[in-house]
Scaffold this motif. Sequence first.
Motif, PDB file in Angstrom:
ATOM      1  N   ILE A   1       0.678  -1.102   0.074  1.00  0.00           N
ATOM      2  CA  ILE A   1       0.161   0.053  -0.087  1.00  0.00           C
ATOM      3  C   ILE A   1       0.763   1.246   0.222  1.00  0.00           C
ATOM      4  O   ILE A   1       0.601   2.181  -0.663  1.00  0.00           O
ATOM      5  N   ALA A   2       1.917   1.392   0.808  1.00  0.00           N
ATOM      6  CA  ALA A   2       2.867   2.469   0.847  1.00  0.00           C
ATOM      7  C   ALA A   2       3.461   2.792  -0.439  1.00  0.00           C
ATOM      8  O   ALA A   2       3.658   3.822  -0.792  1.00  0.00           O
ATOM      9  N   ALA A   3       3.500   1.634  -1.336  1.00  0.00           N
ATOM     10  CA  ALA A   3       4.311   1.909  -2.523  1.00  0.00           C
ATOM     11  C   ALA A   3       3.233   2.119  -3.701  1.00  0.00           C
ATOM     12  O   ALA A   3       3.844   2.424  -4.863  1.00  0.00           O
ATOM     13  N   GLY A   4       2.133   2.351  -3.250  1.00  0.00           N
ATOM     14  CA  GLY A   4       1.065   2.677  -4.109  1.00  0.00           C
ATOM     15  C   GLY A   4       0.312   1.452  -4.995  1.00  0.00           C
ATOM     16  O   GLY A   4      -0.293   1.630  -6.126  1.00  0.00           O
TER      17      GLY A   4
ATOM     18  N   ARG B   1      -2.194  -0.837  -6.250  1.00  0.00           N
ATOM     19  CA  ARG B   1      -3.756  -0.791  -6.311  1.00  0.00           C
ATOM     20  C   ARG B   1      -4.584  -1.861  -6.726  1.00  0.00           C
ATOM     21  O   ARG B   1      -5.489  -1.896  -6.363  1.00  0.00           O
TER      22      ARG B   1
ATOM     23  N   ARG C   1      -0.041  -0.319 -10.326  1.00  0.00           N
ATOM     24  CA  ARG C   1       0.952  -1.152  -9.664  1.00  0.00           C
ATOM     25  C   ARG C   1       0.029  -2.075  -8.799  1.00  0.00           C
ATOM     26  O   ARG C   1      -0.694  -2.222  -8.274  1.00  0.00           O
TER      27      ARG C   1
END
Lengths: 287, 591
Positions: free
Chosen positions: B212-215, B217, B267
């Motif tokens: 989630i932190a890395a985006g 989806r 992502r």
Amino acid sequence: MSSDIRFTDFKSDKQPTWCPGCGDFGTMNGMMKALAETGNDPDNTFIVAGIGCSGKIGTYMHSYALHGVHGRALPVGIGVKMANPDLEVMVSGGDGDGYSIGAGHFIHACRRNVDMSYVVMDNRIYGLTKGQASPTSREDFETATTPDGPNQPPVNPKALALASGATFIAQTFSSNSQRHAEIVQEAIEHDGFGFVNVYSPCVTFNDVDTYDYFRDTIEDLDETDHDRHDREQAKDKILEGDKEYMGVLYQDENSVPFEEREGVEGSMAEIPDGAPEGAMDLVREFY
Amino acid sequence: MPDDLNWAIGGEAGDGIDSTGKIFAQALSRAGRHVFTSKDFASRIRGGYTASKIRTSVDRVESVVDRLDILIALTERTVHENEDELHEDSVVIYDGERSTMQDVEVPHGATALEVPLKRLAEDAGGAIMLNVVALGAACEVTNFPIENLDESLQKRFGDKGEAIVENNKKAARMGQEYVREEFDHDFPYDVETTDEDYVLLNGDEAIGMGAIAAGCRFYAGYPITPATDVMEYLTGRIDQFGGKVVQAEDELSAINMALGAARAGARSMTATSGPGIDLMTETFGLVATSETPLVICDVMRSGPSTGMPTKQEQGDLNMTLYGGHGEIPRFVVAPTTISECFWKTIEAFNLAEKYQTPVFLVSDLAMAVTEQTFSPDTFDMDEVEIDRGKVVDEDDIDAWLDEKGRFQAHFPAADGVSPRAFPGTTDGAHMTTGLEHDELGRRTEDTEVRVEQVDKRNRKVETAKEQEKFDYREFGDPDADTLVISWGSNEGAMREGMEFLSEDGIDVRFISVPYIFPRPDLTEEVQAAETTIVVECNATGQFADVIEHDVLERVERINKYTGVRFDADELAAEVKATIAGETGTQEVQAE
Ligand SMILES: Cc1ncc(C[n+]2csc(CCOP(=O)(O)OP(=O)(O)O)c2C)c(N)n1
Ligand code: SF4
Ligand SMILES: [Mg+2]
């Protein structure tokens, strides 16, 4: 979306290498017409093609496209549509691709009802691998790998679709270009999974399920009093033994696409430059 | 050595073992103590037995040890299962009033603490709370202030209503008072609290949070132990950030859905364990050939085939390194700690997108089922960096069109990385395929184009080697004669094992490698050492093979494939024996 899109805009500059007379020419033309007719253009369209002679449409059409591995086109299409519901997603492949190696995905794609169309070029044969029995081949259809025929009844994909909760089930015949394009267009316009089984004859390896055969046996549902919204009628037509129908066999008027039910809003492509806002709350949850 | 306490509760499946362990672990963490939990350990008898173990200390704890101080035994078998770990100061808490517990014999002179768990729980409002009574008793034995339990009881039972929470608090206190009043005994334990604030999480959760932190989806997956927690973590949470989890009908579908979402520009990731990787392997080649950024997480478990699904093993190294027909460029990243599971996940997404290449993120069961405490700034979201690579939009796409205005999605750039246009981008329409293709994505068998495209894809890895830091983590004495190398989750056990070794006067240099491909070149390090020992949880020494191949020198090996991770003390003993030239679990003669 520009209104001056013509169906030839969906044509790539690769010349098809299908055998002259192959049904797939007509099937592909209808798909391109239907896409143009529904106001789509190549830049907002994503085509997923299976593996087979049929799968070559990925190369012959022009749009965003992925030509994947044998039997897995449907899940790719689902992923594309979930990640960006604004795209027009069309999945296409052969009867072997969709009803044999990919049969599991077919059933679940019917259930899931993502808003996309699925056009199966059903020639009742494995064309690309040069003529082995396919899941829709007749019980006594002799091939190099089935000298006495498959000795098992063909699968009925429309029945599978209905039993799996499909919301749009149709069938066409590639040589009836007008009706084929119209019906594919309806599949695109349908709010959900628009499944079209296309009789798309293989002139090289199937001398039983020929143009003549389909021309003689196929009946246009538009010329009957069939009510496509009536599941019982659809069931009877689909399970009827020796008749072939062209048209929309079943459509659920109340279909709501999966991505809508799941609350997916817009493209997932854009993300912030760092962790998303509120991400630190995820850490605090672990206190 | 950290001044640690080793606690466990054991019983049968269905006895609420995991949730009781979780309540106690959370209470310790909230009280400012470090915690390291484990659920994977050997069982002497087949089936049915389950336990939850906690190691806790004021100092960091990175591993399990084979010693138990406090054992809550809900079944007689629990005592047998843990016989070897009990000692004369151990305290075994059990319900002596139960007919099934009449024959309990507590070994090694440990204290048998009979507490009528069921009767007290009934007095507090229901027999179901007997584990909580036992927790209260354990608080008294360890001198751990019972108020610390309250918050985690609230967290666990809050949604069942205030009355239930209050009953549980009461049950805990009844257990505590019973011990206080009935046993005139001075226990040698004193569980101190501190003012530190810690968070408590496992490796799968760290991967999910990292995603989630890395985006990330889009996630598609099919449930499988021990990767399911990644999916369960993301479900619901990723939605708050505009994403979605889809449960696919199988792993073939999962990876293809994830691939589709990645082609659409999201992502995207999938996570599974060995059997799922087997099924995904054909598509893995497609991901690489179509140059699609995708993170594929393998939380390893014991194989082959169904193997031992709830046991530890690092047996998939070769598969992630070499799996798939043909030659497939890839990255293989294997985080070595739970906090690194978070950071390496973020890095995996950046690598995937910068190089438009699949990334295997390889974790293992030992990390997936372990919960460990960290200071919250270990996961400082402000430190997260996102690099999406060569994404082009309407404004800069012209530079990437050929003379006929066609987008070159597989342009053989000098660094191997082509431009990427998300579907919907005007003039970007292009096709891509698992067939060999030209720069436009069109199928080809032209010999020159074939070579050009193969080289281009492989060049991305070379570019990454130049641009990225594929470093190792280093501990101990850099000049020591003995070099120990490990990959993945053995880092914690080895770091603590080094403390045991130094008590015996043995210093080692320890290199923990989180990058399997591309990986750091260890030639100099191995040459500088007198003895090199590669430690891993598999039978054949897959990483040792790779190191030997890289440095052209034989190494010693310590392999464990019982299904149980290394204990720190056990690993120290193995290293010591190997240095002494004794046969370890498996040894290769040094040349
Ligand atoms: C995993 C895998 N198995 C087998 C093949 C070989 N193969 C390619 S196409 C095909 C069957 C094609 O039949 P169908 O889907 O009906 O397509 P058609 O050629 O008739 O259009 C097979 C078996 C393959 N590409 N991948
Ligand atoms: S083999 Fe059959 S399906 Fe394939 S191109 Fe020729 S006619 Fe068409
Ligand atoms: Mg076919």
